[in-house]
Design a protein around this motif. Structure first.
Motif, PDB file in Angstrom:
ATOM      1  N   TYR A   1     105.938 -85.551  -6.136  1.00  0.00           N
ATOM      2  CA  TYR A   1     106.626 -84.897  -5.024  1.00  0.00           C
ATOM      3  C   TYR A   1     106.862 -85.979  -3.979  1.00  0.00           C
ATOM      4  CZ  TYR A   1     105.096 -80.447  -7.051  1.00  0.00           C
ATOM      5  OH  TYR A   1     104.878 -79.384  -7.888  1.00  0.00           O
ATOM      6  N   VAL A   2     108.103 -86.083  -3.506  1.00  0.00           N
ATOM      7  CA  VAL A   2     108.431 -87.169  -2.594  1.00  0.00           C
ATOM      8  C   VAL A   2     109.182 -86.643  -1.377  1.00  0.00           C
ATOM      9  CG1 VAL A   2     108.571 -88.828  -4.492  1.00  0.00           C
ATOM     10  CG2 VAL A   2     110.637 -87.676  -3.713  1.00  0.00           C
ATOM     11  N   CYS A   3     109.032 -87.316  -0.262  1.00  0.00           N
ATOM     12  CA  CYS A   3     109.833 -87.047   0.929  1.00  0.00           C
ATOM     13  C   CYS A   3     111.061 -87.940   0.825  1.00  0.00           C
ATOM     14  CB  CYS A   3     109.050 -87.347   2.206  1.00  0.00           C
ATOM     15  SG  CYS A   3     109.976 -86.980   3.713  1.00  0.00           S
ATOM     16  N   SER A   4     112.207 -87.329   0.587  1.00  0.00           N
ATOM     17  CA  SER A   4     113.423 -88.100   0.328  1.00  0.00           C
ATOM     18  C   SER A   4     114.240 -88.264   1.596  1.00  0.00           C
ATOM     19  CB  SER A   4     114.282 -87.403  -0.736  1.00  0.00           C
ATOM     20  OG  SER A   4     113.564 -87.285  -1.949  1.00  0.00           O
ATOM     21  N   SER A   5     114.724 -89.482   1.815  1.00  0.00           N
ATOM     22  CA  SER A   5     115.596 -89.749   2.958  1.00  0.00           C
ATOM     23  C   SER A   5     117.050 -89.620   2.513  1.00  0.00           C
ATOM     24  CB  SER A   5     115.325 -91.151   3.507  1.00  0.00           C
ATOM     25  OG  SER A   5     115.546 -92.120   2.481  1.00  0.00           O
ATOM     26  N   GLY A   6     117.960 -89.844   3.445  1.00  0.00           N
ATOM     27  CA  GLY A   6     119.371 -89.766   3.105  1.00  0.00           C
ATOM     28  C   GLY A   6     120.006 -88.488   3.620  1.00  0.00           C
TER      29      GLY A   6
ATOM     30  N   LEU B   1     105.861 -77.599  -0.502  1.00  0.00           N
ATOM     31  CA  LEU B   1     105.205 -78.754   0.115  1.00  0.00           C
ATOM     32  C   LEU B   1     106.016 -79.312   1.280  1.00  0.00           C
ATOM     33  CD1 LEU B   1     104.006 -80.670  -3.078  1.00  0.00           C
ATOM     34  CD2 LEU B   1     102.771 -78.966  -1.739  1.00  0.00           C
ATOM     35  N   ARG B   2     105.309 -79.711   2.348  1.00  0.00           N
ATOM     36  CA  ARG B   2     105.947 -80.322   3.511  1.00  0.00           C
ATOM     37  C   ARG B   2     105.332 -81.699   3.762  1.00  0.00           C
ATOM     38  NH1 ARG B   2     108.386 -76.545   2.414  1.00  0.00           N
ATOM     39  NH2 ARG B   2     109.263 -74.879   3.710  1.00  0.00           N
ATOM     40  N   CYS B   3     106.159 -82.602   4.257  1.00  0.00           N
ATOM     41  CA  CYS B   3     105.707 -83.952   4.582  1.00  0.00           C
ATOM     42  C   CYS B   3     104.887 -83.920   5.872  1.00  0.00           C
ATOM     43  CB  CYS B   3     106.912 -84.878   4.739  1.00  0.00           C
ATOM     44  SG  CYS B   3     106.495 -86.552   5.269  1.00  0.00           S
ATOM     45  N   GLY B   4     103.681 -84.499   5.830  1.00  0.00           N
ATOM     46  CA  GLY B   4     102.831 -84.540   7.005  1.00  0.00           C
ATOM     47  C   GLY B   4     103.323 -85.506   8.064  1.00  0.00           C
ATOM     48  N   LYS B   5     104.297 -86.349   7.748  1.00  0.00           N
ATOM     49  CA  LYS B   5     104.823 -87.314   8.719  1.00  0.00           C
ATOM     50  C   LYS B   5     106.032 -86.766   9.469  1.00  0.00           C
ATOM     51  CE  LYS B   5     103.268 -91.616   6.537  1.00  0.00           C
ATOM     52  NZ  LYS B   5     103.691 -92.957   6.051  1.00  0.00           N
ATOM     53  N   CYS B   6     106.956 -86.158   8.737  1.00  0.00           N
ATOM     54  CA  CYS B   6     108.199 -85.704   9.385  1.00  0.00           C
ATOM     55  C   CYS B   6     108.430 -84.198   9.281  1.00  0.00           C
ATOM     56  CB  CYS B   6     109.408 -86.449   8.811  1.00  0.00           C
ATOM     57  SG  CYS B   6     109.778 -86.033   7.080  1.00  0.00           S
TER      58      CYS B   6
ATOM     59  N   VAL C   1     100.284 -68.531  -0.846  1.00  0.00           N
ATOM     60  CA  VAL C   1     100.458 -69.735  -0.029  1.00  0.00           C
ATOM     61  C   VAL C   1     101.796 -69.687   0.703  1.00  0.00           C
ATOM     62  CG1 VAL C   1     100.685 -72.238  -0.072  1.00  0.00           C
ATOM     63  CG2 VAL C   1      99.021 -71.111  -1.557  1.00  0.00           C
ATOM     64  N   ASP C   2     101.742 -69.843   2.013  1.00  0.00           N
ATOM     65  CA  ASP C   2     102.974 -69.885   2.796  1.00  0.00           C
ATOM     66  C   ASP C   2     103.504 -71.306   2.885  1.00  0.00           C
ATOM     67  OD1 ASP C   2     105.002 -68.835   4.508  1.00  0.00           O
ATOM     68  OD2 ASP C   2     103.936 -69.725   6.205  1.00  0.00           O
ATOM     69  N   ARG C   3     102.604 -72.249   3.120  1.00  0.00           N
ATOM     70  CA  ARG C   3     103.043 -73.633   3.261  1.00  0.00           C
ATOM     71  C   ARG C   3     101.889 -74.584   2.947  1.00  0.00           C
ATOM     72  NH1 ARG C   3     106.288 -75.668   8.531  1.00  0.00           N
ATOM     73  NH2 ARG C   3     107.691 -74.122   7.629  1.00  0.00           N
ATOM     74  N   LEU C   4     102.253 -75.719   2.340  1.00  0.00           N
ATOM     75  CA  LEU C   4     101.290 -76.783   2.047  1.00  0.00           C
ATOM     76  C   LEU C   4     101.788 -78.062   2.703  1.00  0.00           C
ATOM     77  CD1 LEU C   4     100.974 -75.950  -1.743  1.00  0.00           C
ATOM     78  CD2 LEU C   4      99.097 -75.754  -0.125  1.00  0.00           C
ATOM     79  N   THR C   5     100.965 -78.638   3.555  1.00  0.00           N
ATOM     80  CA  THR C   5     101.351 -79.891   4.217  1.00  0.00           C
ATOM     81  C   THR C   5     100.569 -81.041   3.599  1.00  0.00           C
ATOM     82  OG1 THR C   5     101.813 -78.711   6.268  1.00  0.00           O
ATOM     83  CG2 THR C   5     101.519 -81.101   6.417  1.00  0.00           C
ATOM     84  N   ILE C   6     101.279 -82.078   3.203  1.00  0.00           N
ATOM     85  CA  ILE C   6     100.664 -83.254   2.576  1.00  0.00           C
ATOM     86  C   ILE C   6     100.629 -84.395   3.579  1.00  0.00           C
ATOM     87  CG2 ILE C   6     100.743 -84.850   0.634  1.00  0.00           C
ATOM     88  CD1 ILE C   6     100.354 -81.931  -0.174  1.00  0.00           C
TER      89      ILE C   6
ATOM     90  N   ASP D   1     121.491 -85.983   2.190  1.00  0.00           N
ATOM     91  CA  ASP D   1     121.304 -84.731   1.461  1.00  0.00           C
ATOM     92  C   ASP D   1     119.895 -84.178   1.603  1.00  0.00           C
ATOM     93  OD1 ASP D   1     123.903 -84.766   0.575  1.00  0.00           O
ATOM     94  OD2 ASP D   1     123.415 -85.894  -1.235  1.00  0.00           O
ATOM     95  N   HIS D   2     118.949 -84.981   2.085  1.00  0.00           N
ATOM     96  CA  HIS D   2     117.567 -84.529   2.168  1.00  0.00           C
ATOM     97  C   HIS D   2     116.994 -84.611   3.586  1.00  0.00           C
ATOM     98  CE1 HIS D   2     118.122 -85.760  -2.105  1.00  0.00           C
ATOM     99  NE2 HIS D   2     117.509 -84.620  -2.307  1.00  0.00           N
ATOM    100  N   GLY D   3     117.289 -85.658   4.285  1.00  0.00           N
ATOM    101  CA  GLY D   3     116.921 -85.746   5.691  1.00  0.00           C
ATOM    102  C   GLY D   3     115.471 -86.042   5.981  1.00  0.00           C
ATOM    103  N   GLY D   4     114.701 -86.490   4.989  1.00  0.00           N
ATOM    104  CA  GLY D   4     113.304 -86.806   5.212  1.00  0.00           C
ATOM    105  C   GLY D   4     113.108 -88.242   5.664  1.00  0.00           C
ATOM    106  N   CYS D   5     111.835 -88.589   5.879  1.00  0.00           N
ATOM    107  CA  CYS D   5     111.538 -89.955   6.331  1.00  0.00           C
ATOM    108  C   CYS D   5     111.487 -90.938   5.169  1.00  0.00           C
ATOM    109  CB  CYS D   5     110.219 -89.976   7.100  1.00  0.00           C
ATOM    110  SG  CYS D   5     108.766 -89.516   6.100  1.00  0.00           S
ATOM    111  N   GLY D   6     111.286 -90.417   3.945  1.00  0.00           N
ATOM    112  CA  GLY D   6     111.231 -91.297   2.782  1.00  0.00           C
ATOM    113  C   GLY D   6     109.971 -92.123   2.693  1.00  0.00           C
ATOM    114  N   LYS D   7     108.907 -91.711   3.414  1.00  0.00           N
ATOM    115  CA  LYS D   7     107.704 -92.546   3.491  1.00  0.00           C
ATOM    116  C   LYS D   7     106.463 -91.870   2.936  1.00  0.00           C
ATOM    117  CE  LYS D   7     109.434 -94.995   7.573  1.00  0.00           C
ATOM    118  NZ  LYS D   7     109.198 -95.325   9.000  1.00  0.00           N
TER     119      LYS D   7
END
Length: 469
Positions: free
Chosen positions: A303-308, A279-284, A443-448, A310-316
């Protein structure tokens, strides 16, 4: 000197394959007669059967005897011969120091009259000990040479029979061979070694020693070159074996590639989420991570987009795991019944050709690494030269293994394309590893995408699927 009242009798034999104890029993009998002739009392008998005194391995009964001597429970030692006591000069010196420290004044051998408690007797004992060590070294060299000769001829050697083969280690035991082939097929289809071990134990299928299966046993058996008809010696394949293989060279390479890919991924804990890593975050665009949240005693998988750092996501962005997993499973089961997928996979000859190409490249780089190591061992190159040359080869190997794992991913779909209806009926009975392998093969990739605030259900329009085929 007083007559010993509690002499230790020690017996040992290096090899007793049938566990008959006949050799040590003969030694015990002769030692008892010796003690009786001397008028000594017997304080205990210590027997190490089927244990070498030259290899340096721990001998539990010898260690127990030495402890009892140090504790003053024994006041003499009777052994059939010096080489039964030890075949290592250093251990002889340790024994001598120990009995002196314990105040033991009597050591007798059934064969020979050397008294190691006098200066002349100790010298004679040391000479005998050196000869015993030399003879052990000669025996070890002859045995090692024989083992090498047997290996070079591709013949089996010693140990328990391998699973899938008869007691002669050559003939195939078809009932077990079929089980092994199932293990290979299921592993290549995406099941974990943990899942396979549980399956074998649940089926009541024992190992050749009658024990339960473990993940270590499963992995060792899957990567063992014997099952592809190769003879290995000290971890290195030395040639073709005289027995028939149970699987093909290609399957063996695919197994090794999958284990290499698992090692690279760093996964060490059992998978608990169907879509982990997909899964990939549709925002970042960052990968979504699995995360459970507990509120008021109820746990929700997400499933969450984690910031920080160690993860580098938007967290949103967050999405509930269960409904999105159900939706994707339904998408996949529908996709399996489409004629377009069947047509795509029908042209698999190109994938087979690519598999062969990658396997050839893997063999070439592996051989180059071995040649490089040999050059360093022969001092033809320095350590710095070896390290410099090794790095690009290792990088190519890792890249090739990843490509091979990707090319062979469609093994998870073998026999189920065009049969989505049947798979739908049995989907819930499949373990998570098998379900994940089927989804990952398609499935290659799923964008949420972002969700609506306050929404209680997952909107299918949030999910964008990028198919592999």
């Amino acid at each position: 000197m007083t007559t010993p009242r509690a002499a230790a009798i020690y017996a040992r034999i290096s090899s007793d394959p049938g566990a008959t104890h006949a050799g040590v029993e003969r030694q015990l009998t002769d030692c008892r007669k010796k003690a009786e002739a001397l008028g000594w009392g017997i304080g205990g008998e210590y027997v190490d059967n089927d244990l070498s005194a030259y290899s340096g391995k721990h001998r539990p009964e010898y260690a127990r005897m030495m402890t009892d001597l140090a504790d003053g429970l024994l006041d003499a030692v009777v052994v059939y011969n010096l080489d039964r006591l030890t075949r290592r000069p250093s251990e002889l010196e340790t024994f001598h120091d120990a009995i002196q420290a314990a105040g033991v004044a009597h050591v007798q051998f059934v064969t020979g009259e050397a008294n190691m408690l006098t200066d002349d007797g100790l010298l004679q004992t040391r000479i005998l000990g050196a000869f015993a060590a030399k003879e052990s070294a000669n025996i070890s060299r002859r045995v090692r040479r024989k083992v090498e000769e047997v290996a070079a001829q591709g013949r089996p050697h010693g140990g328990a029979r391998p699973f899938g083969y008869e007691d002669d280690k050559i003939g195939i035991r078809e009932t077990e061979a079929g089980v092994y082939r199932q293990l290979v097929a299921r592993f290549l289809a995406g099941e974990s070694t943990r899942s396979l071990a549980n399956w074998l134990n649940d089926q009541g299928i024992p190992t050749v020693t009658g024990k339960t299966w473990t993940t270590t046993t499963i992995k060792g058996m899957l990567i063992n070159p014997r099952y592809v008809g190769l003879r290995a010696h000290r971890g290195t394949v030395v040639g073709r074996a005289v027995w028939e293989p149970l699987i093909t060279d290609e399957d063996h390479r695919r197994i090794l590639a999958k284990f290499a890919a698992k090692k690279t991924s760093g996964r060490r804990v059992p998978q608990r989420y169907l879509l982990s890593g997909m899964l990939r975050c549709g925002k970042c665009g960052n990968t979504l991570f699995s995360s459970a949240r507990t509120e008021r005693g109820k746990t929700t998988r997400r499933y969450v987009c984690s910031s920080g750092p160690d993860h580098g996501g938007c967290g949103k962005l967050t999405i509930a795991a269960a409904p999105v997993e159900d939706l994707i499973a339904n998408f996949v089961l529908y996709r399996l019944d489409t004629p377009e997928l069947a047509d795509t996979l029908a042209g698999r000859s190109s994938a087979d050709a690519r598999t062969q190409e990658l396997t050839t490249a893997l063999d070439a780089d592996t051989q180059q690494l071995e040649d490089l190591a040999l050059a360093y061992a022969n001092r033809d190159i320095s350590m710095r030269e070896w390290m410099t040359a090794k790095k690009p080869i290792t990088q190519r190997l890792e890249a090739t293994q990843r490509q091979l794992a990707a090319v062979t991913r469609t093994s998870a779909l073998t026999g189920i394309v065009g049969d989505g209806a049947e798979l739908r009926r049995t989907w819930d009975t499949l373990n998570l590893g098998r379900q994940n392998a089927i989804v990952a093969a398609l499935v290659d990739r799923l964008t949420i995408g972002p969700g609506q605030p306050g929404a209680r259900a997952v909107d299918p329009h949030r999910i964008s699927v990028q198919w592999r085929h």
